[in-house]
Design an enzyme around this catalytic site. Structure first.
Site, mmCIF file in Angstrom:
data_model
loop_
_atom_site.group_PDB
_atom_site.id
_atom_site.type_symbol
_atom_site.label_atom_id
_atom_site.label_comp_id
_atom_site.label_asym_id
_atom_site.label_seq_id
_atom_site.Cartn_x
_atom_site.Cartn_y
_atom_site.Cartn_z
ATOM 1 N N ASN A 127 43.915 20.593 -0.688
ATOM 2 C CA ASN A 127 44.712 20.935 0.488
ATOM 3 C C ASN A 127 44.791 19.714 1.405
ATOM 4 O O ASN A 127 43.784 19.281 1.950
ATOM 5 C CB ASN A 127 44.053 22.121 1.207
ATOM 6 N N HIS B 197 53.017 25.384 1.055
ATOM 7 C CA HIS B 197 51.820 24.635 1.443
ATOM 8 C C HIS B 197 50.784 24.806 0.346
ATOM 9 O O HIS B 197 50.560 25.910 -0.152
ATOM 10 C CB HIS B 197 51.299 25.160 2.785
ATOM 11 N N CYS C 280 48.924 22.773 9.040
ATOM 12 C CA CYS C 280 49.583 22.651 7.732
ATOM 13 C C CYS C 280 51.070 22.976 7.789
ATOM 14 O O CYS C 280 51.792 22.712 6.834
ATOM 15 C CB CYS C 280 48.888 23.547 6.721
HETATM 16 N N1 ACO Z 1 30.872 27.582 -5.022
HETATM 17 C C1 ACO Z 1 30.242 28.692 -5.462
HETATM 18 N N2 ACO Z 1 30.163 29.816 -4.725
HETATM 19 C C2 ACO Z 1 30.742 29.819 -3.510
HETATM 20 C C3 ACO Z 1 31.419 28.694 -3.018
HETATM 21 C C4 ACO Z 1 31.463 27.536 -3.818
HETATM 22 N N3 ACO Z 1 32.089 26.410 -3.422
HETATM 23 N N4 ACO Z 1 31.911 28.992 -1.781
HETATM 24 C C5 ACO Z 1 31.550 30.253 -1.531
HETATM 25 N N5 ACO Z 1 30.841 30.755 -2.563
HETATM 26 C C6 ACO Z 1 30.284 32.094 -2.711
HETATM 27 C C7 ACO Z 1 30.106 32.780 -1.375
HETATM 28 O O1 ACO Z 1 28.878 32.422 -0.775
HETATM 29 C C8 ACO Z 1 30.155 34.229 -1.788
HETATM 30 O O2 ACO Z 1 28.897 34.595 -2.301
HETATM 31 P P1 ACO Z 1 28.285 36.052 -1.955
HETATM 32 O O3 ACO Z 1 29.239 37.025 -2.553
HETATM 33 O O4 ACO Z 1 26.949 36.008 -2.624
HETATM 34 O O5 ACO Z 1 28.223 36.106 -0.465
HETATM 35 C C9 ACO Z 1 31.138 34.259 -2.959
HETATM 36 O O6 ACO Z 1 31.192 32.895 -3.436
HETATM 37 C C10 ACO Z 1 32.513 34.695 -2.575
HETATM 38 O O7 ACO Z 1 32.918 34.012 -1.387
HETATM 39 P P2 ACO Z 1 34.316 34.274 -0.707
HETATM 40 O O8 ACO Z 1 34.400 33.472 0.551
HETATM 41 O O9 ACO Z 1 34.586 35.718 -0.611
HETATM 42 O O10 ACO Z 1 35.296 33.652 -1.829
HETATM 43 P P3 ACO Z 1 36.840 33.752 -1.901
HETATM 44 O O11 ACO Z 1 37.267 34.352 -3.170
HETATM 45 O O12 ACO Z 1 37.450 34.298 -0.636
HETATM 46 O O13 ACO Z 1 37.260 32.208 -1.995
HETATM 47 C C11 ACO Z 1 38.132 30.488 -0.559
HETATM 48 C C12 ACO Z 1 36.916 31.322 -0.927
HETATM 49 C C13 ACO Z 1 38.521 29.659 -1.769
HETATM 50 C C14 ACO Z 1 37.769 29.608 0.614
HETATM 51 C C15 ACO Z 1 39.293 31.441 -0.187
HETATM 52 O O14 ACO Z 1 38.858 32.410 0.723
HETATM 53 C C16 ACO Z 1 40.478 30.711 0.417
HETATM 54 O O15 ACO Z 1 41.105 29.896 -0.223
HETATM 55 N N6 ACO Z 1 40.825 31.053 1.662
HETATM 56 C C17 ACO Z 1 41.961 30.414 2.322
HETATM 57 C C18 ACO Z 1 41.561 29.070 2.785
HETATM 58 C C19 ACO Z 1 42.722 28.247 3.205
HETATM 59 O O16 ACO Z 1 43.833 28.400 2.739
HETATM 60 N N7 ACO Z 1 42.466 27.350 4.134
HETATM 61 C C20 ACO Z 1 43.419 26.409 4.561
HETATM 62 C C21 ACO Z 1 44.411 26.930 5.543
HETATM 63 S S1 ACO Z 1 45.486 25.760 6.186
HETATM 64 C C22 ACO Z 1 44.599 24.512 6.850
HETATM 65 O O17 ACO Z 1 43.703 24.265 6.558
HETATM 66 C C23 ACO Z 1 44.581 23.486 7.680
#
Ligand code: ACO
Length: 332
Positions: free
Chosen positions: A262, A232, A108
């Site tokens: 993204n 980004h 990214c």
């Molecule tokens: N819908 C509903 N519930 C979900 C989903 C979904 N799509 N995905 C996960 N959950 C649940 C999980 O299972 C978890 O449940 P649990 O507590 O019973 O175990 C709960 O929601 C919380 O999950 P987390 O992973 O802690 O959620 P978080 O608030 O961290 O959000 C996310 C997840 C959106 C992926 C976040 O961590 C994020 O954006 N991280 C950065 C990702 C990123 O920027 N990636 C790109 C980088 S650059 C490049 O890609 C190439």
């Protein structure tokens, strides 16, 4: 010698996948996705080369220059259509470009890496460079995995750069990499994106802020002097946290995340062109591009905006008319 931006363009596949569409196949909800990521929809389809060609063609048309007058094309992509040859070969041929072309994979941060590299080459002999960021993340997304399927989309954006005898528009930059974090976000050959979302989130805020700060310090520019931050587009919460730590108000952020998801190396040019299309930039405005991605890479570039050609209808992405982060947050 430096660079001047003389054209810009974007491309998004026609097909839109909304959060409501994902609700039909995944154990998720529109509410969860919007609250946790800020994403409402994403565009899916076409190949990386097709998207890059469309974005590049729009940018060249806006610049009003012959494709053959391009000395070099740099395609930032982390989702090439094939392992060999580079996707830039296809794009170079379709656009009828002059000079050479190659792909850059810095995830990214790829567009910022490419821009910085182009600036250096324009200072050492190249006259015109086309920089494109294009991605088909839908091809490396496991659509049955709710943790990643909600985040990614396809798209592209491009800038045409020309050499100028003065300092040009790029005032400072910062590029970096922490390869010890390479496992937290990866896709093996033929496989899908695997991600430790929480770990990526935590590191992303830190590296965005540190990299942006280094670029600002290098140019002796304060955060309050920045007219527009173009981060980004990964997650609205990452963007908000980085803005708050940098001391940059939410109204000064370029945002397309809600309608594109993204799009990795396409996300910064998509957001920049959206801001240009909405007349958010005036000559001499300071614009800070900053990204992070798999690797883990990061990159920031500080630009002084100059008047380019007037945007032709259809050269940029089709857009809604809301212009700032807070207005868009109202929808969340
Ligand atoms: N819908 C509903 N519930 C979900 C989903 C979904 N799509 N995905 C996960 N959950 C649940 C999980 O299972 C978890 O449940 P649990 O507590 O019973 O175990 C709960 O929601 C919380 O999950 P987390 O992973 O802690 O959620 P978080 O608030 O961290 O959000 C996310 C997840 C959106 C992926 C976040 O961590 C994020 O954006 N991280 C950065 C990702 C990123 O920027 N990636 C790109 C980088 S650059 C490049 O890609 C190439």
């Amino acid at each position: 010698m430096g660079m001047r931006i003389i054209g810009w363009g974007t491309a998004l596949p026609e097909k839109i996948v909304t959060n409501a569409d994902l609700e039909k196949t995944l154990d998720t909800s529109d509410e969860w996705i919007v609250e946790r990521s800020g994403i409402h929809q994403r565009h899916i389809g076409d190949s990386t080369a097709e998207i890059a060609v469309a974005a590049g063609r729009n940018a060249l048309a806006l610049a009003g220059i012959a494709p053959a007058s391009i000395d070099l094309m740099i395609l930032a992509t982390t989702t090439p259509d094939q392992s060999i040859p580079a996707t830039s070969a296809h794009v170079h041929h379709e656009l009828g470009l002059g000079g050479g072309a190659f792909d850059v994979n810095a995830a990214c941060s790829g567009f910022v890496y490419s821009l910085v590299m182009a600036n250096g080459l324009l200072g050492s002999g190249a006259k015109r460079i086309l920089v494109i960021g294009a991605e088909t993340l839908s091809n490396v997304t496991d659509w049955s995995d709710r943790k990643t399927a909600i985040l990614f989309g396809d798209g592209g954006g491009a800038l045409v750069l020309e050499s100028v005898p003065d300092e040009g528009q790029l005032l400072s930059w910062d590029l970096g990499l922490d390869g010890s974090a390479r496992e937290i976000l990866r896709a093996d050959h033929g496989g899908f994106i695997q991600m430790d979302g929480r770990e990526v989130f935590k590191r992303a805020v830190r590296v965005l802020v540190d990299s942006a700060t280094r670029a600002l310090e290098q140019a002796k520019v304060r955060p309050d002097q920045i007219k527009l931050l173009v981060p980004h587009q990964a997650n609205i919460r990452i963007i908000r946290a980085a803005c708050d730590r940098l001391g940059i108000g939410h109204e000064r952020v370029a945002l397309v995340l809600h309608r594109t998801g993204n799009t990795s190396s396409a996300s910064i040019p998509l957001a920049l062109v959206d801001a240009i299309d909405h007349d958010r930039l005036e000559p001499n405005d300071l614009v800070l591009l900053t990204g992070f991605g798999a690797g883990m890479t990061w990159g920031s570039a500080l630009i002084r905006w100059q008047d380019g050609p007037s945007p032709m209808p259809g050269a940029g992405a089709s857009v809604d008319r809301r212009t700032d982060l807070d207005e868009r947050e109202d929808d969340d």
